[in-house]
Design a protein around this motif. Structure first.
Motif, PDB file in Angstrom:
ATOM      1  N   VAL A 107       3.346   5.899  -2.787  1.00 44.61           N
ATOM      2  CA  VAL A 107       4.537   6.650  -3.215  1.00 44.61           C
ATOM      3  C   VAL A 107       4.590   6.725  -4.737  1.00 44.61           C
ATOM      4  O   VAL A 107       4.877   7.779  -5.309  1.00 44.61           O
ATOM      5  N   THR A 108       4.293   5.606  -5.406  1.00 39.19           N
ATOM      6  CA  THR A 108       4.261   5.601  -6.870  1.00 39.19           C
ATOM      7  C   THR A 108       3.208   6.576  -7.384  1.00 39.19           C
ATOM      8  O   THR A 108       3.438   7.300  -8.350  1.00 39.19           O
ATOM      9  N   GLY A 109       2.075   6.614  -6.711  1.00 40.35           N
ATOM     10  CA  GLY A 109       1.039   7.560  -7.095  1.00 40.35           C
ATOM     11  C   GLY A 109       1.502   8.996  -6.956  1.00 40.35           C
ATOM     12  O   GLY A 109       1.243   9.831  -7.819  1.00 40.35           O
ATOM     13  N   PHE A 110       2.208   9.298  -5.865  1.00 37.18           N
ATOM     14  CA  PHE A 110       2.731  10.653  -5.688  1.00 37.18           C
ATOM     15  C   PHE A 110       3.764  10.995  -6.763  1.00 37.18           C
ATOM     16  O   PHE A 110       3.819  12.123  -7.243  1.00 37.18           O
ATOM     17  N   ILE A 111       4.577  10.032  -7.143  1.00 34.28           N
ATOM     18  CA  ILE A 111       5.631  10.293  -8.132  1.00 34.28           C
ATOM     19  C   ILE A 111       5.028  10.579  -9.504  1.00 34.28           C
ATOM     20  O   ILE A 111       5.413  11.541 -10.177  1.00 34.28           O
ATOM     21  N   PHE A 112       4.084   9.754  -9.958  1.00 30.79           N
ATOM     22  CA  PHE A 112       3.568   9.895 -11.309  1.00 30.79           C
ATOM     23  C   PHE A 112       2.404  10.883 -11.425  1.00 30.79           C
ATOM     24  O   PHE A 112       2.291  11.572 -12.426  1.00 30.79           O
ATOM     25  N   TRP A 157       0.837  -1.203   0.000  1.00 28.65           N
ATOM     26  CA  TRP A 157       0.000   0.000   0.000  1.00 28.65           C
ATOM     27  C   TRP A 157       0.872   1.253   0.000  1.00 28.65           C
ATOM     28  O   TRP A 157       0.603   2.205  -0.726  1.00 28.65           O
ATOM     29  N   ILE A 158       1.914   1.245   0.811  1.00 30.97           N
ATOM     30  CA  ILE A 158       2.799   2.414   0.874  1.00 30.97           C
ATOM     31  C   ILE A 158       3.526   2.598  -0.446  1.00 30.97           C
ATOM     32  O   ILE A 158       3.659   3.718  -0.944  1.00 30.97           O
ATOM     33  N   PRO A 183      -2.241  13.705  -7.313  1.00 31.94           N
ATOM     34  CA  PRO A 183      -3.586  13.488  -6.757  1.00 31.94           C
ATOM     35  C   PRO A 183      -3.896  12.003  -6.505  1.00 31.94           C
ATOM     36  O   PRO A 183      -4.621  11.671  -5.570  1.00 31.94           O
ATOM     37  N   ALA A 184      -3.307  11.124  -7.327  1.00 32.22           N
ATOM     38  CA  ALA A 184      -3.523   9.691  -7.097  1.00 32.22           C
ATOM     39  C   ALA A 184      -2.872   9.256  -5.790  1.00 32.22           C
ATOM     40  O   ALA A 184      -3.458   8.486  -5.013  1.00 32.22           O
ATOM     41  N   GLY A 185      -1.669   9.736  -5.522  1.00 29.70           N
ATOM     42  CA  GLY A 185      -1.007   9.428  -4.262  1.00 29.70           C
ATOM     43  C   GLY A 185      -1.779   9.969  -3.078  1.00 29.70           C
ATOM     44  O   GLY A 185      -1.925   9.305  -2.049  1.00 29.70           O
ATOM     45  N   LEU A 186      -2.293  11.174  -3.228  1.00 30.46           N
ATOM     46  CA  LEU A 186      -3.084  11.784  -2.160  1.00 30.46           C
ATOM     47  C   LEU A 186      -4.385  11.008  -1.937  1.00 30.46           C
ATOM     48  O   LEU A 186      -4.798  10.791  -0.792  1.00 30.46           O
ATOM     49  N   ALA A 187      -4.993  10.560  -3.014  1.00 37.07           N
ATOM     50  CA  ALA A 187      -6.226   9.767  -2.901  1.00 37.07           C
ATOM     51  C   ALA A 187      -5.942   8.440  -2.193  1.00 37.07           C
ATOM     52  O   ALA A 187      -6.719   8.002  -1.342  1.00 37.07           O
ATOM     53  N   LEU A 188      -4.828   7.797  -2.545  1.00 40.03           N
ATOM     54  CA  LEU A 188      -4.471   6.540  -1.875  1.00 40.03           C
ATOM     55  C   LEU A 188      -4.195   6.765  -0.395  1.00 40.03           C
ATOM     56  O   LEU A 188      -4.606   5.964   0.449  1.00 40.03           O
TER      57      LEU A 188
END
Length: 137
Positions: free
Chosen positions: A38-43, A33-34, A46-51
């Motif tokens: 982190v991958t969401g924040f990198i790419f 999950w982490i 908003p996806a990282g923030l949503a996760l």
């Protein structure tokens, strides 16, 4: 067929994809999950923030605290197994471990007290040398 008729099937397909992804990440643990966050924040931040929000909202970040795990482990270890020899060995081992834990905790307490005392003594020595030294203008 109207838009509202096709909407539930579209929603179900999305939920199935989401549920499969959720189960896949759950099977791999909190680290997965982490890593996904982190991958969401990198790419795409908003996806990282949503996760992150989902992990906090669903309590995945805080699902197993060590206090609860320790309490549950102690509860399961205290049940008798039916084998008298093993139960006696287990009770003796648990008693010995609790004694060792108590000894270690008292050692840590003495260590912290010694550290605090040395820091306080150093502070008092520094304070005494400042008063004895030349006055600053």
């Amino acid at each position: 067929m109207t838009y509202t008729d096709s909407y539930p099937s579209h929603r179900t397909a999305r939920d199935n994809w989401f549920r499969r992804t959720e189960k896949w990440l759950d099977a791999r643990g909190k680290a997965a999950w982490i890593a996904a966050m982190v991958t969401g924040f990198i790419f795409f931040w908003p996806a990282g923030l949503a996760l992150l929000a989902y992990m906090i909202w669903s309590k995945r970040m805080f699902s197993s605290s060590t206090r609860c795990a320790t309490r549950n482990a102690h509860f399961t270890m205290s049940r008798p197994t039916g084998n008298a020899a093993f139960d006696a060995y287990k009770a003796d081992t648990l008693r010995r471990l609790e004694e060792e834990q108590g000894s270690f905790e008292s050692f840590l307490e003495r260590l912290r007290a010694a550290k605090d005392k040395s820091e306080f003594d150093a502070f008092m020595d520094e304070r005494a040398t400042r008063k004895d030294g030349p006055a600053e203008a």
